[in-house]
Design a protein around this motif. Structure first.
Motif, PDB file in Angstrom:
ATOM      1  N   ALA A 131       0.823  -1.206   0.000  1.00  0.00           N
ATOM      2  CA  ALA A 131       0.000   0.000   0.000  1.00  0.00           C
ATOM      3  C   ALA A 131       0.857   1.255   0.000  1.00  0.00           C
ATOM      4  CB  ALA A 131      -0.920  -0.003   1.217  1.00  0.00           C
ATOM      5  N   VAL A 132       2.126   1.108   0.316  1.00  0.00           N
ATOM      6  CA  VAL A 132       3.019   2.263   0.394  1.00  0.00           C
ATOM      7  C   VAL A 132       3.597   2.601  -0.976  1.00  0.00           C
ATOM      8  CG1 VAL A 132       5.105   3.188   1.474  1.00  0.00           C
ATOM      9  CG2 VAL A 132       3.587   1.704   2.784  1.00  0.00           C
ATOM     10  N   THR A 133       3.988   1.581  -1.743  1.00  0.00           N
ATOM     11  CA  THR A 133       4.715   1.826  -2.995  1.00  0.00           C
ATOM     12  C   THR A 133       3.905   1.535  -4.253  1.00  0.00           C
ATOM     13  OG1 THR A 133       5.617  -0.425  -2.956  1.00  0.00           O
ATOM     14  CG2 THR A 133       6.900   1.303  -1.864  1.00  0.00           C
ATOM     15  N   SER A 134       2.714   0.920  -4.118  1.00  0.00           N
ATOM     16  CA  SER A 134       1.932   0.531  -5.301  1.00  0.00           C
ATOM     17  C   SER A 134       0.642   1.334  -5.377  1.00  0.00           C
ATOM     18  CB  SER A 134       1.617  -0.972  -5.257  1.00  0.00           C
ATOM     19  OG  SER A 134       2.800  -1.726  -5.153  1.00  0.00           O
ATOM     20  N   GLY A 135       0.067   1.354  -6.573  1.00  0.00           N
ATOM     21  CA  GLY A 135      -1.170   2.086  -6.788  1.00  0.00           C
ATOM     22  C   GLY A 135      -2.111   1.313  -7.695  1.00  0.00           C
ATOM     23  N   ILE A 136      -3.169   1.987  -8.173  1.00  0.00           N
ATOM     24  CA  ILE A 136      -4.196   1.336  -8.987  1.00  0.00           C
ATOM     25  C   ILE A 136      -3.640   0.812 -10.315  1.00  0.00           C
ATOM     26  CG2 ILE A 136      -6.351   1.734 -10.240  1.00  0.00           C
ATOM     27  CD1 ILE A 136      -7.258   3.500  -7.968  1.00  0.00           C
ATOM     28  N   PRO A 137      -2.751   1.527 -11.022  1.00  0.00           N
ATOM     29  CA  PRO A 137      -2.194   0.963 -12.266  1.00  0.00           C
ATOM     30  C   PRO A 137      -1.477  -0.374 -12.032  1.00  0.00           C
ATOM     31  CG  PRO A 137      -1.746   3.308 -12.157  1.00  0.00           C
ATOM     32  CD  PRO A 137      -2.299   2.925 -10.824  1.00  0.00           C
ATOM     33  N   GLU A 138      -0.730  -0.460 -10.938  1.00  0.00           N
ATOM     34  CA  GLU A 138      -0.056  -1.719 -10.604  1.00  0.00           C
ATOM     35  C   GLU A 138      -1.072  -2.805 -10.297  1.00  0.00           C
ATOM     36  OE1 GLU A 138       3.224  -4.292  -9.623  1.00  0.00           O
ATOM     37  OE2 GLU A 138       2.969  -2.488 -10.840  1.00  0.00           O
ATOM     38  N   LEU A 139      -2.156  -2.447  -9.615  1.00  0.00           N
ATOM     39  CA  LEU A 139      -3.212  -3.409  -9.302  1.00  0.00           C
ATOM     40  C   LEU A 139      -3.834  -3.966 -10.583  1.00  0.00           C
ATOM     41  CD1 LEU A 139      -5.154  -4.853  -7.368  1.00  0.00           C
ATOM     42  CD2 LEU A 139      -6.568  -2.783  -7.385  1.00  0.00           C
TER      43      LEU A 139
ATOM     44  N   THR B 173      -4.786 -16.820  -7.350  1.00  0.00           N
ATOM     45  CA  THR B 173      -3.808 -15.841  -6.893  1.00  0.00           C
ATOM     46  C   THR B 173      -4.250 -15.245  -5.568  1.00  0.00           C
ATOM     47  OG1 THR B 173      -3.164 -15.239  -9.148  1.00  0.00           O
ATOM     48  CG2 THR B 173      -2.657 -13.652  -7.407  1.00  0.00           C
ATOM     49  N   ILE B 174      -3.357 -15.293  -4.596  1.00  0.00           N
ATOM     50  CA  ILE B 174      -3.590 -14.603  -3.330  1.00  0.00           C
ATOM     51  C   ILE B 174      -2.875 -13.261  -3.398  1.00  0.00           C
ATOM     52  CG2 ILE B 174      -2.991 -14.573  -0.878  1.00  0.00           C
ATOM     53  CD1 ILE B 174      -3.640 -17.489  -0.734  1.00  0.00           C
ATOM     54  N   LEU B 175      -3.644 -12.205  -3.319  1.00  0.00           N
ATOM     55  CA  LEU B 175      -3.094 -10.854  -3.346  1.00  0.00           C
ATOM     56  C   LEU B 175      -2.954 -10.378  -1.899  1.00  0.00           C
ATOM     57  CD1 LEU B 175      -2.252  -8.482  -5.183  1.00  0.00           C
ATOM     58  CD2 LEU B 175      -4.603  -7.650  -5.007  1.00  0.00           C
ATOM     59  N   PHE B 176      -1.721 -10.312  -1.453  1.00  0.00           N
ATOM     60  CA  PHE B 176      -1.473  -9.911  -0.070  1.00  0.00           C
ATOM     61  C   PHE B 176      -1.166  -8.416  -0.028  1.00  0.00           C
ATOM     62  CE2 PHE B 176       1.593  -9.199   3.445  1.00  0.00           C
ATOM     63  CZ  PHE B 176       0.707  -9.438   4.494  1.00  0.00           C
ATOM     64  N   VAL B 177      -2.016  -7.670   0.657  1.00  0.00           N
ATOM     65  CA  VAL B 177      -1.874  -6.219   0.750  1.00  0.00           C
ATOM     66  C   VAL B 177      -1.456  -5.863   2.173  1.00  0.00           C
ATOM     67  CG1 VAL B 177      -2.982  -3.985   0.410  1.00  0.00           C
ATOM     68  CG2 VAL B 177      -3.661  -5.940  -0.996  1.00  0.00           C
ATOM     69  N   ASP B 178      -0.189  -5.544   2.335  1.00  0.00           N
ATOM     70  CA  ASP B 178       0.298  -5.141   3.651  1.00  0.00           C
ATOM     71  C   ASP B 178      -0.091  -3.691   3.908  1.00  0.00           C
ATOM     72  OD1 ASP B 178       1.530  -5.454   6.066  1.00  0.00           O
ATOM     73  OD2 ASP B 178       3.573  -5.211   5.306  1.00  0.00           O
ATOM     74  N   GLU B 179      -0.427  -3.417   5.174  1.00  0.00           N
ATOM     75  CA  GLU B 179      -0.826  -2.065   5.579  1.00  0.00           C
ATOM     76  C   GLU B 179      -1.972  -1.544   4.714  1.00  0.00           C
ATOM     77  OE1 GLU B 179       2.481   0.467   7.328  1.00  0.00           O
ATOM     78  OE2 GLU B 179       3.544  -0.564   5.710  1.00  0.00           O
ATOM     79  N   ILE B 180      -3.007  -2.360   4.615  1.00  0.00           N
ATOM     80  CA  ILE B 180      -4.137  -2.025   3.745  1.00  0.00           C
ATOM     81  C   ILE B 180      -4.838  -0.753   4.206  1.00  0.00           C
ATOM     82  CG2 ILE B 180      -5.826  -3.426   5.014  1.00  0.00           C
ATOM     83  CD1 ILE B 180      -6.989  -4.211   2.255  1.00  0.00           C
ATOM     84  N   HIS B 181      -4.670  -0.397   5.473  1.00  0.00           N
ATOM     85  CA  HIS B 181      -5.307   0.819   5.984  1.00  0.00           C
ATOM     86  C   HIS B 181      -4.734   2.085   5.340  1.00  0.00           C
ATOM     87  CE1 HIS B 181      -1.788   0.048   8.605  1.00  0.00           C
ATOM     88  NE2 HIS B 181      -1.665   1.361   8.601  1.00  0.00           N
ATOM     89  N   ARG B 182      -3.584   1.975   4.665  1.00  0.00           N
ATOM     90  CA  ARG B 182      -2.992   3.142   4.009  1.00  0.00           C
ATOM     91  C   ARG B 182      -3.685   3.499   2.694  1.00  0.00           C
ATOM     92  NH1 ARG B 182       2.183   4.863   5.690  1.00  0.00           N
ATOM     93  NH2 ARG B 182       3.055   3.620   7.385  1.00  0.00           N
TER      94      ARG B 182
ATOM     95  N   ASN C 169      -6.718   4.718   0.421  1.00  0.00           N
ATOM     96  CA  ASN C 169      -7.909   5.542   0.618  1.00  0.00           C
ATOM     97  C   ASN C 169      -9.141   4.812   0.073  1.00  0.00           C
ATOM     98  OD1 ASN C 169      -8.029   5.962  -2.214  1.00  0.00           O
ATOM     99  ND2 ASN C 169      -6.656   7.726  -2.062  1.00  0.00           N
ATOM    100  N   LYS C 170     -10.304   5.444   0.183  1.00  0.00           N
ATOM    101  CA  LYS C 170     -11.554   4.796  -0.206  1.00  0.00           C
ATOM    102  C   LYS C 170     -11.554   4.404  -1.677  1.00  0.00           C
ATOM    103  CE  LYS C 170     -16.565   5.473  -0.189  1.00  0.00           C
ATOM    104  NZ  LYS C 170     -16.740   5.076  -1.591  1.00  0.00           N
ATOM    105  N   ALA C 171     -11.104   5.312  -2.547  1.00  0.00           N
ATOM    106  CA  ALA C 171     -11.108   5.018  -3.985  1.00  0.00           C
ATOM    107  C   ALA C 171     -10.194   3.838  -4.304  1.00  0.00           C
ATOM    108  CB  ALA C 171     -10.676   6.259  -4.767  1.00  0.00           C
ATOM    109  N   GLN C 172      -9.052   3.784  -3.649  1.00  0.00           N
ATOM    110  CA  GLN C 172      -8.124   2.679  -3.900  1.00  0.00           C
ATOM    111  C   GLN C 172      -8.690   1.360  -3.392  1.00  0.00           C
ATOM    112  OE1 GLN C 172      -4.852   4.664  -1.871  1.00  0.00           O
ATOM    113  NE2 GLN C 172      -3.691   4.788  -3.784  1.00  0.00           N
ATOM    114  N   GLN C 173      -9.341   1.378  -2.238  1.00  0.00           N
ATOM    115  CA  GLN C 173      -9.953   0.153  -1.718  1.00  0.00           C
ATOM    116  C   GLN C 173     -11.109  -0.301  -2.610  1.00  0.00           C
ATOM    117  OE1 GLN C 173     -10.764  -0.114   2.517  1.00  0.00           O
ATOM    118  NE2 GLN C 173      -9.192   1.426   2.974  1.00  0.00           N
ATOM    119  N   ASP C 174     -11.849   0.664  -3.177  1.00  0.00           N
ATOM    120  CA  ASP C 174     -12.944   0.323  -4.094  1.00  0.00           C
ATOM    121  C   ASP C 174     -12.442  -0.468  -5.300  1.00  0.00           C
ATOM    122  OD1 ASP C 174     -15.158   1.339  -2.776  1.00  0.00           O
ATOM    123  OD2 ASP C 174     -14.907   3.354  -3.601  1.00  0.00           O
ATOM    124  N   ALA C 175     -11.194  -0.212  -5.696  1.00  0.00           N
ATOM    125  CA  ALA C 175     -10.635  -0.875  -6.879  1.00  0.00           C
ATOM    126  C   ALA C 175     -10.500  -2.381  -6.676  1.00  0.00           C
ATOM    127  CB  ALA C 175      -9.277  -0.262  -7.227  1.00  0.00           C
ATOM    128  N   PHE C 176     -10.429  -2.848  -5.432  1.00  0.00           N
ATOM    129  CA  PHE C 176     -10.302  -4.287  -5.171  1.00  0.00           C
ATOM    130  C   PHE C 176     -11.635  -5.014  -5.342  1.00  0.00           C
ATOM    131  CE2 PHE C 176      -6.771  -2.676  -2.445  1.00  0.00           C
ATOM    132  CZ  PHE C 176      -5.752  -3.372  -3.047  1.00  0.00           C
TER     133      PHE C 176
END
Length: 276
Positions: free
Chosen positions: A64-72, A90-99, A101-108
């Motif tokens: 969540a610190v170094t990646s964004g929606i394009p990488e997702l 595929t297991i997508l492991f998202v460390d520090e998922i609280h970092r 924001n709402k729009a980024q979480q919506d993308a999952f």
């Protein structure tokens, strides 16, 4: 020194002991998306890797610190191809998922809904405050406890014995007082215990016989860890809806006093979840 099997993961018997629902779901490969909520060094990343290994799924870390929606989007496209060509999930492991924001979480959401990826999020913050409701409704929240003294001792002893991944190739003599001092310093964090142990062994001059002697005095220079704080610990509990239950373990929150709180066990050998 990450555990290589579920039996090697220490300190989380409440959720991963034999016969527990989460353990059965992993063994039967019927696991859905998870959010692992626990203090630092409690085994969140290790558990995610074990799930991937046990279910033969591809493990894809996503920061969540170094990646964004394009990488997702790129990872999801690869996951879709992997599922079609190899039949592998595929297991997508998202460390520090609280970092995120709402729009980024919506993308999952659409990819979790379609089963393209199994999302495993890790957070030290209360998911009811930091994760969006649609994501929570599609995920099982699992509470991991602060590691007990016994769990930390087992981790330390295992690292001292293991000649391949640990410090077993060195001649280390560590007395009980030194071990307990290290346990107190780690304050429930297995990663801290291993890091300090490794540093002490590698930077302590061996004795005339070639053995490294670690006593309480050798660990005295290290300061006690500061308590980890969470958003949940600083938030009122009356105005926010509590999470219901995670794997049969109630999620408990202590009263808000306005002061700092840390992950702390109610008693040294308590079997209940971490109390705040």
């Amino acid at each position: 020194m990450r555990p290589r099997s579920l039996d090697e993961l220490v300190g989380q018997d409440d959720v991963l002991g034999p016969g527990r629902p989460l353990r059965l779901a992993i063994e039967q490969d019927t696991l859905s998306s998870l959010i692992l909520w626990g203090p630092p060094g409690s085994g969140k990343t290790s558990l995610a890797r074990l799930i991937a290994a046990h279910t033969k799924a591809h493990f894809e870390p996503f920061s969540a610190v170094t990646s964004g929606i394009p990488e997702l989007r790129r990872l999801v496209k690869t996951a879709e191809q992997r599922r079609i060509v190899k039949g592998q999930r595929t297991i997508l492991f998202v460390d520090e998922i609280h970092r995120f924001n709402k729009a980024q979480q919506d993308a999952f959401l659409p990819h979790v809904e379609s089963g393209t990826v199994i999302l495993i999020g890790a957070t030290t913050e209360n998911p009811s405050f930091e994760a969006i409701s649609p994501l929570l409704s599609r995920s099982l929240v699992v509470v991991l406890q602060t590691l007990s003294e016994d769990a930390l001792l087992r981790i330390i002893e295992r690292a001292l014995r293991d000649p391949e991944r640990g410090l077993g190739r060195y001649r280390v003599e560590m007395d009980v007082e030194a071990m307990m001092s290290l346990v107190a310093f780690a304050n429930g964090d297995g990663r801290v215990a291993l890091n300090v142990l490794e540093f002490a062994v590698l930077h302590t001059a061996p004795g005339p016989e070639g053995a490294v002697h670690l006593n309480k005095a050798a660990l005295r220079p290290y300061r006690r860890r500061a308590c980890a704080t969470t958003t949940a610990a600083r938030s009122t509990t009356t105005s926010s809806p509590p999470l219901s239950r995670a794997c049969g373990i109630p999620i408990r929150m202590g009263p808000s006093t306005g002061s700092r709180a840390c992950w702390k066990r109610a008693s040294p050998r308590a079997s209940s979840p971490a109390a705040w």
